[in-house]
Design an enzyme around this catalytic site. Sequence first.
Site, PDB file in Angstrom:
ATOM      1  N   SER A 254      -7.784  -9.731  -2.233  1.00 39.59           N
ATOM      2  CA  SER A 254      -6.529  -9.397  -2.540  1.00 39.59           C
ATOM      3  C   SER A 254      -5.342  -9.192  -1.507  1.00 39.59           C
ATOM      4  O   SER A 254      -5.861  -9.103  -0.211  1.00 39.59           O
ATOM      5  CB  SER A 254      -6.902  -7.718  -3.156  1.00 39.59           C
ATOM      6  OG  SER A 254      -7.077  -6.978  -2.182  1.00 39.59           O
ATOM      7  N   LYS A 255      -4.276  -8.930  -1.771  1.00 41.04           N
ATOM      8  CA  LYS A 255      -3.047  -8.967  -0.922  1.00 41.04           C
ATOM      9  C   LYS A 255      -3.417  -7.545  -0.069  1.00 41.04           C
ATOM     10  O   LYS A 255      -2.906  -7.678   1.333  1.00 41.04           O
ATOM     11  CB  LYS A 255      -1.892  -8.750  -1.481  1.00 41.04           C
ATOM     12  CG  LYS A 255      -0.789  -9.440  -1.145  1.00 41.04           C
ATOM     13  CD  LYS A 255       0.465  -9.431  -1.830  1.00 41.04           C
ATOM     14  CE  LYS A 255       1.605 -10.143  -1.521  1.00 41.04           C
ATOM     15  NZ  LYS A 255       2.753 -10.311  -2.280  1.00 41.04           N
ATOM     16  N   ARG A 256      -3.817  -6.675  -0.434  1.00 42.11           N
ATOM     17  CA  ARG A 256      -4.319  -5.381   0.235  1.00 42.11           C
ATOM     18  C   ARG A 256      -4.883  -5.663   1.654  1.00 42.11           C
ATOM     19  O   ARG A 256      -4.758  -5.082   2.294  1.00 42.11           O
ATOM     20  CB  ARG A 256      -4.875  -4.447  -0.635  1.00 42.11           C
ATOM     21  CG  ARG A 256      -3.839  -3.143  -0.748  1.00 42.11           C
ATOM     22  CD  ARG A 256      -4.538  -1.959  -1.692  1.00 42.11           C
ATOM     23  NE  ARG A 256      -4.936  -2.646  -2.787  1.00 42.11           N
ATOM     24  CZ  ARG A 256      -6.091  -2.329  -3.539  1.00 42.11           C
ATOM     25  NH1 ARG A 256      -6.926  -1.821  -2.978  1.00 42.11           N
ATOM     26  NH2 ARG A 256      -6.321  -2.831  -4.657  1.00 42.11           N
ATOM     27  N   GLY A 258      -4.893  -8.378   3.396  1.00 40.86           N
ATOM     28  CA  GLY A 258      -4.631  -9.562   4.172  1.00 40.86           C
ATOM     29  C   GLY A 258      -3.823 -10.584   3.245  1.00 40.86           C
ATOM     30  O   GLY A 258      -3.261 -10.171   2.117  1.00 40.86           O
TER      31      GLY A 258
END
Length: 483
Positions: A254-256, A258
């Site tokens: 997920s974006k969270r 990286g």
Amino acid sequence: MNKNIRVRFAPSPTGYLHVGGLRTALYNYLFAKHNGGKFILRIEDTDQSRKVEGALENLIRTLKWAGLEYDEGPDKDGNCGPYIQSERLPIYRQHALDLIKNGNAYYCFCTPERLDDVRKKQTELKRSFSYDRHCREIPLGEAEQRIAAGEKYVVRMKVPLTGEMTFEDAIRGKVTIAYKVLDDQVILKSDGFPTYHLAVVVDDHLMGITHVIRGEEWLPSAPKHLLLYRFFGWDAPVLAHLPLLLNPDKSKLSKRQGDVAVEDYRSKGYLKEAIVNFVAFLGWNPGDEREVFTLDQLIHDFSLERVGKAGAVFNVEKLNWLNQQHIRLLSDETLAEMFRPMLEVKGIRISDEAYFLRVIGLLKEKLTFPQDFGEYSTYFFEEPKTYEEAGIQKYWEPETSQRLTRLAEVFDAVEEFSHTAIETVMKRLADELQIKTSKLIHPARLAVSGKQVGPSLYELMSVLGKETVVRRLRAASKAMKTS
Ligand code: GLU
């Protein structure tokens, strides 16, 4: 070779290309090229609310940058266009109507308010939402009258009430899903747009797709699609669902945690060759020890049989390592063109190409990112302006300046300045001074490069050349003596 193999990458243009999307595109591309088939790009933009300006151009640019040229797509006509779903609305509508005609779909007039009510009741019963099939039995004639009277509607597929669907996934093996867990999926929305499920099946069929290779998140949709194939009387393509991509802590990528956009990696200085190689290994491996692959080698070795089921961990360390390896694989000339602008922004202009290439040859093994070159190489083109303080503290003894002056003298007197000649000279001087060679090596490195670490000192010096080395040794001795 099967010339008829046709696969597609079918992204929704939501802004950027996710690394997971690149993996899907790559596997499709590799599968097509390995089998002499065709790779098609289709844009799935039926959800107009998710549309992002410029997303399509961006996606195409990134795919082309990565080297994944498609054979057919929005800007490359085959005989199956248009390749953008929003340009194919009449086709989907016609197919939805065909399904209604043969009794496999129905008009549904439920209002959002009614559906909300149903949802609330199901939530109270702790059930996940599924449509209660309220409109399933409305006779067609009555439904058509309501439409003629202006009532809003959607079209839903008629999922069998009992039984199950079993199919063979090329990666996951046998998959069985009971019909009762499937919703009477909306296939045509009230705005006239199809949903993904209808559009994907119609297009895959009309575009002659033989293998659907896509992310695991689409596996639950597969039975709905296979039902639609059956309703239409079409043969279904082979399905292959790729394993999930995971963060190192095994959570879903997920974006969270990286970056997930391919462009983020690109702008950080990862080579396309490294990214493609890295992404290929997210779920696939060649079955032996090899890890560094070019795109052509991947085409040669790729097969769906070697794609695993287990989630693939996204490990940035591995990507960094691959970046190093692929920098080494590039020719010095290619690297020269990459590095030249990095030096130019520092005001360094290359006047001696052969010398530039020698510097590149010396440093390229040390680079994780191309931009490291700009940082590590300046002393090859201009005198070191400072000497790393920590290095001085560590290596500069009261006798050092004198020793380096002596080293300069000895160098001045030699004819040959190859790295082996330099090594011999330095060892001999160390013997003469009755010190370890390291007492010369570390300060000499500081003197000629300003830095504590770098490539082999003997090679570094031979590239710099005798005159420069002698001059710098003297300059450092003098600077240190007076400081
Ligand atoms: N449009 C879907 C996506 O954005 C494609 C799913 C499929 O390949 O069937 O991922």
